[in-house]
Enzyme design. Structure first.
Site, PDB file in Angstrom:
ATOM      1  CG  HIS A  74      -2.077  -0.909   0.952  1.00 38.28           C
ATOM      2  ND1 HIS A  74      -3.253  -0.704   1.730  1.00 38.28           N
ATOM      3  CD2 HIS A  74      -2.218  -1.941   0.295  1.00 38.28           C
ATOM      4  CE1 HIS A  74      -4.393  -1.665   1.303  1.00 38.28           C
ATOM      5  NE2 HIS A  74      -3.635  -2.492   0.604  1.00 38.28           N
ATOM      6  CE1 TYR A 203      -5.468   4.012   8.517  1.00 40.48           C
ATOM      7  CE2 TYR A 203      -5.980   4.050  10.983  1.00 40.48           C
ATOM      8  CZ  TYR A 203      -5.037   3.559  10.153  1.00 40.48           C
ATOM      9  OH  TYR A 203      -4.106   2.714  10.112  1.00 40.48           O
ATOM     10  N   PRO A 295      -4.477   0.841  18.691  1.00 39.56           N
ATOM     11  CG  PRO A 295      -6.255  -0.594  18.165  1.00 39.56           C
ATOM     12  CD  PRO A 295      -5.756   0.288  19.246  1.00 39.56           C
ATOM     13  CE  LYS A 299       3.623   3.769  13.084  1.00 39.15           C
ATOM     14  NZ  LYS A 299       4.190   3.152  11.941  1.00 39.15           N
ATOM     15  CE1 TYR A 387      -1.400   4.199   9.439  1.00 39.25           C
ATOM     16  CE2 TYR A 387       0.015   2.825   7.637  1.00 39.25           C
ATOM     17  CZ  TYR A 387      -1.115   2.970   8.334  1.00 39.25           C
ATOM     18  OH  TYR A 387      -2.262   1.944   8.427  1.00 39.25           O
TER      19      TYR A 387
HETATM   20  P1  FAD Z   1       1.545 -11.219  21.763  1.00 36.90           P
HETATM   21  O1  FAD Z   1       1.196 -11.317  20.300  1.00 36.90           O
HETATM   22  O2  FAD Z   1       0.688 -11.238  22.956  1.00 36.90           O
HETATM   23  O3  FAD Z   1       2.524 -12.475  22.046  1.00 36.90           O
HETATM   24  C1  FAD Z   1       2.647 -13.101  23.485  1.00 36.90           C
HETATM   25  C2  FAD Z   1       2.576 -14.602  23.737  1.00 36.90           C
HETATM   26  O4  FAD Z   1       2.825 -14.970  24.799  1.00 36.90           O
HETATM   27  C3  FAD Z   1       1.152 -15.024  23.140  1.00 36.90           C
HETATM   28  O5  FAD Z   1       1.309 -16.224  22.293  1.00 36.90           O
HETATM   29  C4  FAD Z   1       0.785 -15.771  24.513  1.00 36.90           C
HETATM   30  O6  FAD Z   1      -0.074 -16.844  24.261  1.00 36.90           O
HETATM   31  C5  FAD Z   1       1.935 -16.210  25.189  1.00 36.90           C
HETATM   32  N1  FAD Z   1       1.899 -16.101  26.501  1.00 36.90           N
HETATM   33  C6  FAD Z   1       1.199 -15.403  27.358  1.00 36.90           C
HETATM   34  N2  FAD Z   1       1.453 -15.798  28.761  1.00 36.90           N
HETATM   35  C7  FAD Z   1       2.429 -16.634  28.893  1.00 36.90           C
HETATM   36  C8  FAD Z   1       3.016 -17.437  29.715  1.00 36.90           C
HETATM   37  N3  FAD Z   1       2.823 -17.171  31.111  1.00 36.90           N
HETATM   38  N4  FAD Z   1       3.844 -18.570  29.400  1.00 36.90           N
HETATM   39  C9  FAD Z   1       3.933 -18.623  28.145  1.00 36.90           C
HETATM   40  N5  FAD Z   1       3.609 -17.872  26.949  1.00 36.90           N
HETATM   41  C10 FAD Z   1       2.607 -17.114  27.409  1.00 36.90           C
HETATM   42  N6  FAD Z   1       0.026  -3.866  15.560  1.00 36.90           N
HETATM   43  C11 FAD Z   1       0.396  -3.653  14.290  1.00 36.90           C
HETATM   44  O7  FAD Z   1       1.688  -3.521  14.316  1.00 36.90           O
HETATM   45  N7  FAD Z   1      -0.429  -3.074  13.279  1.00 36.90           N
HETATM   46  C12 FAD Z   1      -1.640  -3.490  13.358  1.00 36.90           C
HETATM   47  O8  FAD Z   1      -2.214  -3.115  12.364  1.00 36.90           O
HETATM   48  C13 FAD Z   1      -2.370  -3.641  14.602  1.00 36.90           C
HETATM   49  N8  FAD Z   1      -3.572  -3.933  14.698  1.00 36.90           N
HETATM   50  C14 FAD Z   1      -4.095  -4.258  15.978  1.00 36.90           C
HETATM   51  C15 FAD Z   1      -5.543  -4.669  15.959  1.00 36.90           C
HETATM   52  C16 FAD Z   1      -5.813  -5.429  16.913  1.00 36.90           C
HETATM   53  C17 FAD Z   1      -7.382  -5.476  17.009  1.00 36.90           C
HETATM   54  C18 FAD Z   1      -5.156  -5.761  18.158  1.00 36.90           C
HETATM   55  C19 FAD Z   1      -5.740  -6.615  19.361  1.00 36.90           C
HETATM   56  C20 FAD Z   1      -3.871  -5.683  18.040  1.00 36.90           C
HETATM   57  C21 FAD Z   1      -3.251  -5.101  17.282  1.00 36.90           C
HETATM   58  N9  FAD Z   1      -1.893  -4.726  16.862  1.00 36.90           N
HETATM   59  C22 FAD Z   1      -1.227  -4.002  15.804  1.00 36.90           C
HETATM   60  C23 FAD Z   1      -0.885  -5.093  17.918  1.00 36.90           C
HETATM   61  C24 FAD Z   1      -0.373  -6.151  17.820  1.00 36.90           C
HETATM   62  O9  FAD Z   1      -1.276  -7.430  17.648  1.00 36.90           O
HETATM   63  C25 FAD Z   1       0.515  -6.838  19.110  1.00 36.90           C
HETATM   64  O10 FAD Z   1       1.345  -5.495  19.446  1.00 36.90           O
HETATM   65  C26 FAD Z   1       1.432  -8.010  19.067  1.00 36.90           C
HETATM   66  O11 FAD Z   1       0.762  -9.001  18.803  1.00 36.90           O
HETATM   67  C27 FAD Z   1       2.522  -7.870  19.877  1.00 36.90           C
HETATM   68  O12 FAD Z   1       3.654  -9.134  19.930  1.00 36.90           O
HETATM   69  P2  FAD Z   1       4.019  -9.943  20.933  1.00 36.90           P
HETATM   70  O13 FAD Z   1       4.670 -11.133  20.347  1.00 36.90           O
HETATM   71  O14 FAD Z   1       4.722  -8.906  21.805  1.00 36.90           O
HETATM   72  O15 FAD Z   1       2.759 -10.255  21.906  1.00 36.90           O
HETATM   73  C1  DHB Z   2      -5.356  -2.913  10.634  1.00 36.29           C
HETATM   74  C2  DHB Z   2      -5.204  -2.723  12.210  1.00 36.29           C
HETATM   75  C3  DHB Z   2      -5.061  -1.228  12.677  1.00 36.29           C
HETATM   76  O1  DHB Z   2      -4.822  -1.146  13.861  1.00 36.29           O
HETATM   77  C4  DHB Z   2      -4.535  -0.255  11.677  1.00 36.29           C
HETATM   78  O2  DHB Z   2      -4.323   0.878  12.233  1.00 36.29           O
HETATM   79  C5  DHB Z   2      -4.787  -0.596  10.358  1.00 36.29           C
HETATM   80  C6  DHB Z   2      -5.069  -1.932   9.780  1.00 36.29           C
HETATM   81  C7  DHB Z   2      -5.828  -4.276  10.222  1.00 36.29           C
HETATM   82  O3  DHB Z   2      -6.058  -4.931  11.018  1.00 36.29           O
HETATM   83  O4  DHB Z   2      -5.822  -4.278   9.056  1.00 36.29           O
END
Ligand code: FAD
Ligand code: DHB
Length: 393
Positions: A74, A203, A295, A299, A387
């Site tokens: 994009h 957005y 979100p 990021k 962004y």
């Molecule tokens: P997580 O993905 O939360 O992984 C942590 C892992 O640890 C999990 O698998 C969990 O099961 C495991 N765990 C937890 N406790 C324990 C334990 N005690 N022992 C062993 N394992 C454990 N980010 C973006 O960059 N772009 C986006 O567009 C975006 N959109 C989003 C939209 C939504 C609706 C949501 C909810 C989030 C969005 N995010 C976005 C954020 C992004 O999904 C998170 O920041 C990302 O998942 C972080 O990764 P992580 O590996 O740090 O944590």
């Molecule tokens: C998506 C999620 C976001 O938080 C965002 O800012 C843009 C796109 C997505 O899930 O596609």
């Protein structure tokens, strides 16, 4: 059963998996302990937008093939307000683009790569505990998927276990500082079998609340609506969702919403959160374990990637030549980028949502700001460069 590794990783989200992958490429051994099953982790629908720096690191480390085949490049986004859409052109303003490719697809690619390289991921663990992070030999204890007690002795522990994990609370409360803002609204998100509403993300700031149209493929839409903080998904029938989306996208050149079966629906609370420091003894926090962004700026996953990139380089330096300079600077290095990204995510959130406590004056200010951002080259450039992603640390 007792075993050992160099870096014990708690959590197989994007942070833990990418860290293990980068360490492997640097010749460093790691074991990942994850409470969920593999299928659950691979199907968890979350982030969708990869910054160019995230795309680059995945590509440079051999994970680009499926992403380039299935991901959607994009070159801009639309900001919609006052019933009209205005485009922010990333290529022109920042010379970079972003990739729309689901987080769960990145996770699948990472798991496949780790397992193909003989990587050790213990899915389905329970009773996970981390001990001795201020001693020379920390360890992870847990029960494996068969219920057998396991103990892994490690040189270091990486806490990649997300916001609700067990690692952050290991830092003593008189050392740990928490900076937090909880927003008075949430995001209701659906995944639907319907063609994308628009070729690029929209957005939307609307008096009924924020809306975001995104996608996962040419046949799957990812759509979000601002809802009240206390809302339950049960209150949001599919019909109510589609009607509300149409209402918020109303105005001129109305984007074409084609309804389709809703495959998934969920509500995400919105918060800004930073825990400092990100290191305590031999424990290093990365990703959501250390910080959460609302979100709106897309990021969260990208920040997790930049953390582990710094951490993997610091471990490589430690094991290659015995220098701890990178490990000692880890927290400070990451937090600089974390706070800049917090600022951007807070700003996007503030500009685009309806805040219940705010007045009509505040709503007018938002429209003035959106008009400025989409008409001033300097302001549009500021949005674009954030962004597509600030430089990796
Ligand atoms: P997580 O993905 O939360 O992984 C942590 C892992 O640890 C999990 O698998 C969990 O099961 C495991 N765990 C937890 N406790 C324990 C334990 N005690 N022992 C062993 N394992 C454990 N980010 C973006 O960059 N772009 C986006 O567009 C975006 N959109 C989003 C939209 C939504 C609706 C949501 C909810 C989030 C969005 N995010 C976005 C954020 C992004 O999904 C998170 O920041 C990302 O998942 C972080 O990764 P992580 O590996 O740090 O944590
Ligand atoms: C998506 C999620 C976001 O938080 C965002 O800012 C843009 C796109 C997505 O899930 O596609």
């Amino acid at each position: 059963m007792k075993s050992s590794t160099q870096v014990g990783i708690v959590g197989a989200g994007p942070a833990g998996l990418l860290l293990s992958h980068l360490l492997h490429r640097a010749g460093i051994d790691s074991v990942i302990v994850e409470v969920r099953e593999r299928a659950y982790v691979e199907q968890r629908i979350r982030a969708g937008v990869l910054e160019q720096g995230t795309v680059d690191i995945l590509e440079e480390t051999g994970l680009g093939e499926r992403m380039h085949r299935q991901g959607l490049l994009h070159h801009g986004i639309f900001l919609r307000f006052g019933g009209r859409s205005r485009r922010i052109d990333f290529n022109e303003l920042a010379g970079k683009s972003v990739m729309v490719y689901g987080q769960h697809e990145v996770v699948k690619d990472l798991i496949a790569a780790r397992l193909a390289a003989g990587g050790d991921i213990r899915f389905g663990a329970s009773e996970v505990e981390v001990e001795g992070v201020t001693t020379a030999r920390p360890s992870i204890r847990f029960r494996d998927a068969d219920g057998v007690a396991q103990e892994i002795a490690c040189d270091y522990i990486a806490g990649c276990d997300g916001f609700h994990g067990i690692c952050r609370p290991l830092i003593p409360s008189d050392v740990l500082r928490i900076y937090e803002r909880v927003y008075p609204f949430s995001w209701l998100g659906i995944l639907a079998e319907s063609p994308p509403v628009s070729e690029e993300l929209i957005y939307t700031n609307h008096e009924r609340g924020f809306a975001l149209v995104s996608m996962r493929s040419p046949t799957i839409s990812r759509l979000y609506l601002q809802c009240s903080a206390g809302d339950d998904v049960a209150e949001w029938s599919d019909e109510r969702f589609w009607n509300e989306l149409r209402a918020r996208l109303g105005g001129e050149d109305v984007p074409d919403v084609v309804e389709g079966p809703v495959l998934q629906k969920g509500i995400t609370p919105m918060r800004s959160f930073v825990a400092e420091p990100m290191r305590w003894g031999s424990l290093f926090l990365a990703g959501d374990a250390a910080h959460i962004v609302p979100p709106t700026g897309a990021k969260g996953m990208n920040l997790a990637v930049s953390d582990v990139r710094v951490l993997a380089a610091a471990f490589a330096e430690h094991y290659a030549n015995g220098s701890d300079a990178g490990l000692d600077a880890y927290s400070e290095t990451c937090l600089r980028r974390v706070w800049k990204t917090q600022r951007f995510s807070w700003w996007m959130t503030s500009m685009l949502h309806r805040f219940p406590e705010r007045s009509e004056f505040d709503a007018r200010l938002q429209l003035g700001e959106l008009d400025y951002v989409t008409s001033s080259h300097a302001a549009a450039q500021t949005l674009a460069e954030n962004y597509v992603g600030l430089p990796m640390n």
